[in-house]
Enzyme design. Structure first.
Site, PDB file in Angstrom:
ATOM      1  CG  HIS A 101      -0.299  -0.070   2.532  1.00 31.87           C
ATOM      2  ND1 HIS A 101       0.243  -1.243   3.019  1.00 31.87           N
ATOM      3  CD2 HIS A 101      -0.082   0.865   3.485  1.00 31.87           C
ATOM      4  CE1 HIS A 101       0.760  -1.021   4.219  1.00 31.87           C
ATOM      5  NE2 HIS A 101       0.580   0.259   4.521  1.00 31.87           N
ATOM      6  CG  HIS A 103       1.246   5.337   4.176  1.00 32.38           C
ATOM      7  ND1 HIS A 103       0.460   5.184   5.279  1.00 32.38           N
ATOM      8  CD2 HIS A 103       1.982   4.192   4.078  1.00 32.38           C
ATOM      9  CE1 HIS A 103       0.703   4.018   5.842  1.00 32.38           C
ATOM     10  NE2 HIS A 103       1.630   3.394   5.127  1.00 32.38           N
TER      11      HIS A 103
END
Length: 143
Positions: A101, A103
């Protein structure tokens, strides 16, 4: 591929709650439950792989492409002075959820939200590191 023990896989499947701001066929984007700053977003691919280097090119490219309009939206919605893009791989790098992922962290001048100052290395150390990385990249591209 899905991992039933992964919180991001459960969010992607609609089995766990999230404040979603965008979704398409490749990614879902939602607010991080642990907000490093107001508006802290996560860009999560719909495939379960732990690390960026295991991510296929289509998902990796799309995550980078979708980051731009998301950053524009953060700027318009929250007027931060800047935005960090952060992507951690491995526990030693600060990764806590082992589903790749990215950020997006809005920042305000003097917000004091992120870590210690960088360690500046001598130029010769930096040159040697860069050469090793370039050589590794060349090997990967030849494979």
């Amino acid at each position: 591929m899905r991992d039933a023990s992964c919180i991001f896989c459960r969010i992607l499947a609609g089995e766990a709650p999230a404040h979603v701001v965008h979704e398409d066929e490749l990614v879902m984007v939602f607010l991080d439950i642990n907000q490093a700053s107001p508006g802290h977003l996560l860009i999560v691919p719909r495939v379960h792989v732990p690390y960026w280097w295991e991510l296929d090119e289509a998902h990796a490219a799309h995550m980078g492409v979708i980051a731009r309009p998301l950053m524009q939206a953060l700027r318009e919605a929250l007027q931060p002075d800047g935005i960090n893009i952060l992507q951690n791989n491995g526990r030693a790098a600060g990764q806590e959820v082992f589903h790749v992922h990215m950020h997006l962290i809005p920042r305000w001048q003097n917000d004091g939200r992120l870590g210690k100052p960088p360690k500046y290395e001598p130029q010769e150390v930096m040159a040697e590191r860069a050469a090793r990385i370039r050589a590794a990249l060349a090997n990967i591209r030849q494979a």
